[in-house]
Scaffold this motif. Sequence first.
Motif, short mmCIF file in Angstrom:
data_model
loop_
_atom_site.label_atom_id
_atom_site.label_comp_id
_atom_site.label_asym_id
_atom_site.label_seq_id
_atom_site.Cartn_x
_atom_site.Cartn_y
_atom_site.Cartn_z
N UNK A 210 2.66 2.34 2.30
CA UNK A 210 3.11 2.40 1.31
C UNK A 210 3.15 1.46 0.09
N UNK A 216 -1.45 -3.06 -4.84
CA UNK A 216 -3.26 -2.73 -5.06
C UNK A 216 -3.19 -1.95 -6.46
N UNK A 264 3.58 8.39 -5.10
CA UNK A 264 4.00 8.83 -4.31
C UNK A 264 5.25 8.61 -2.82
N UNK B 92 -6.88 1.18 2.07
CA UNK B 92 -5.69 1.41 0.55
C UNK B 92 -7.13 0.00 -0.55
N UNK B 97 -6.48 6.59 -2.88
CA UNK B 97 -5.45 7.11 -3.85
C UNK B 97 -4.13 6.75 -3.25
N UNK B 98 -4.40 7.48 -1.83
CA UNK B 98 -2.87 7.97 -1.54
C UNK B 98 -3.15 8.65 0.17
N UNK B 99 -2.17 8.46 0.81
CA UNK B 99 -2.08 8.77 2.03
C UNK B 99 -1.45 9.59 2.57
#
Lengths: 684, 120
Positions: A210, A216, A264, B92, B97-99
Amino acid sequence: MRCSKLFGGFCPGRENMQDMSGYRSLFISEMRTNLEALEDSISLLKGNPTDVELINEVFRITHTIKGMSATMGYNITADLAHKMEDLMSRIRDGEMKEGDINLLMEGSDMLNELLEDIVSTGQDISVDMARLTRKYEERLVRRIPPSARKRASEDEDAKNRKEDEKIPLTAIKQDKTPLSSVTKKGWRGEMKTYEVRINISDKSLLKDVRAAVVMEKLKKKGVVKTVIPSAEDIESENFDGNLIVLLETNCEPLQLEKEILSVREVKTVSVREAADAPKREGKSRKKRENTDLQSVRVSIFRLNELQSLIEELVVQKGRLNNLASSMPSPDLNDIASVIESIVSELTGVALELRLVPAEYMFRRFQRIVRTIAREQGKEVNLVVEGDNIEMDRPVLEMVGEAIIHLIKNSIDHGIEPPHVRRDAGKDPVGHIWLRVARERGYSVFIVEDDGRGIDSERVAEIAVKKGIITREEAARMSEEDRINLIFRPGLSTTREVTSVSGRVVGMDVVMNILKRIGGTVEIETGPGAGTVTTLRLPFTTAIIEALIVRIGRERYVVPLQAVLSILSVYDVKKGGLMTTIAGEEVVVYKEDFYPVLDVYPHLSSGTSEKKLTDGGYLLLIQHGRAKFALPVDNILGKDDMVVKPVEPLSNAFRTFSAATVMGDGSVAFVLDFPLLMKWGGISG
Amino acid sequence: MKKVMIVDDTPFMRAVLRSIIEPAGYAIVEAGNGEEAVSLYTEEKPDVVTMDIVMPEVDGIEAARIILESDPSAKIIMVSAVDSRDSLKEAIKIGVCDFIVKPFEADEVLEAIRRVLPGA
């Protein structure tokens, strides 16, 4: 009179011409801000010794401090800051040598001591500077190559002269100029450096990944200067989810915040102009805070005032509830219940206002550790975890003193000298971990060291020698009780002046304060095994949720946070939860044992038998690690209560440490668990 | 209606994801491997892609790379097991974008999709 030569022509108003004392509090607070920034920058510099931005930042801060102190006439402080500034200018010219960072740290610590001296005595003359001054002098002479010396010192002199001439102006007047231009340029999209603090939710399974997502995102917004913890530390699994990133960007802070929050599992983000942002001076921070419409500064006195008004309101609300329940008026009952919910919301908001990150209290600890360790020729590394967790300020202030004692004890008695550690196969650098956490209704502070641990035999021996206990008592004592002797008054090193607060407070006194507000202390240790001390305190000292219970003819208050479960005696008996172990009644509930406390005679005023009548209840209580069941005759209700410590002056109150005012105006005592446990024969 | 492409070589996982995503009001396209994902992406132009990592031949990372090369604004959410840390980090860096970590909860999946959609 505190006007110095450097003070020059600047006069902050004719009537103040000879007296700078009116500026003292401003000076002190600005110095604090600068010293904090200095400490932060030096520790960053330690990790990135070639970072030009950081070097410039430290240079700038020492320069600012020099100017401010000289303006106030604190020449010793100004002189040290000047030397540090000189050192920085050498470093800036590429002359960084081993030991420089330590010298800077010592300088920074010394500046803090000087400031404390100024705060307490009004002068900066009682601190012993000789050793450090000599170090700096040796250093600054020796480091110039002979061939370059002449030219360098000429340059230096010229520069110093120029700067000295400017000092009063730089320190006070000139701030305005760069300030407004910085702000304006910022709006036009000038590059600025921000300190971005990101907290990744504990729910995140792969916090490191995360973090990579966040990084990034940031890289797209600007240039990442520094990341704390380092990439390697993030890779390793003990990354706790807190990231600090220095980012150079032309993005607006709010925009940046929004961007990061769109990721998130990011729980919180804060963006503020970084300590090493270009052109930052002490005052620009203040200005920035003013322009930040999201928050305002409030004096702690106002907050305390608010708090006491709310406490009063809580008491009056109790009266209103009482009145309402005794009168058959639906309107009155309505109003009472609306007021009830408003007051409880208000209480929550007021508590939030008082919350500060634990860091607020812990900042100074690094310095304390360095100072004490240096005095004793030891090497100690303090690792603080969870210092972003928000806590109630009064609790932090109380616990701060206790933690300083614990840390000091760890260095004095726990951590061995480097050669001893090396011989024992340990890292010659000792470690102290300070961990902060929030548990249901409690703040938890854990101080752990990897030192030699506490030898309970020795503690007992000393206690006997000092006449605190008899030899027979010592022989009967459990391992744990012997170790707890260190909290007894007069055992050993407890009565000392702490170098931080300058107040004389013994360990025993500190621990008593903690206990009085319902805190607990636990020690785990063993010879050679290090020491872990856990302090557990109620999350807030002000208002607690409490159960009101009846025992015999008396009413008592039980802090709800300590109550794990409430069982009716009828259910316990019917469900077969009660058993007898070694002649003692014990409740077995969810695979835990709760000995039933036989404290009835002490609490019921008159009735002598422990009564487990079917109409009664058992409160399952956890206090520290101890668990027990407290029989009560009835549960009268639950309410928010203002709890005040009872000063142990009067004999009549001696058994209870705290009390509260009930809705009907009478006083009820808060049950004191350590005392109950003593009566009930359970050890804490 | 926004379109979500589910890429997974396990029919079961595709079914699970579909049962979560479809009722929330998205059109679904399924791809059973990396290669199919790449060709379907150009045909269907989905708004969001959920991408399994470990797949035979062209794996999720490779597929994501190819898709992102042709369309840098592609919104790809990697779906992976907890032990695929390094692959995830690689993904990434490539620009996904996300995981989401398996086992996931329905809310997590939907939140991730909502967040990567423009204007969310």
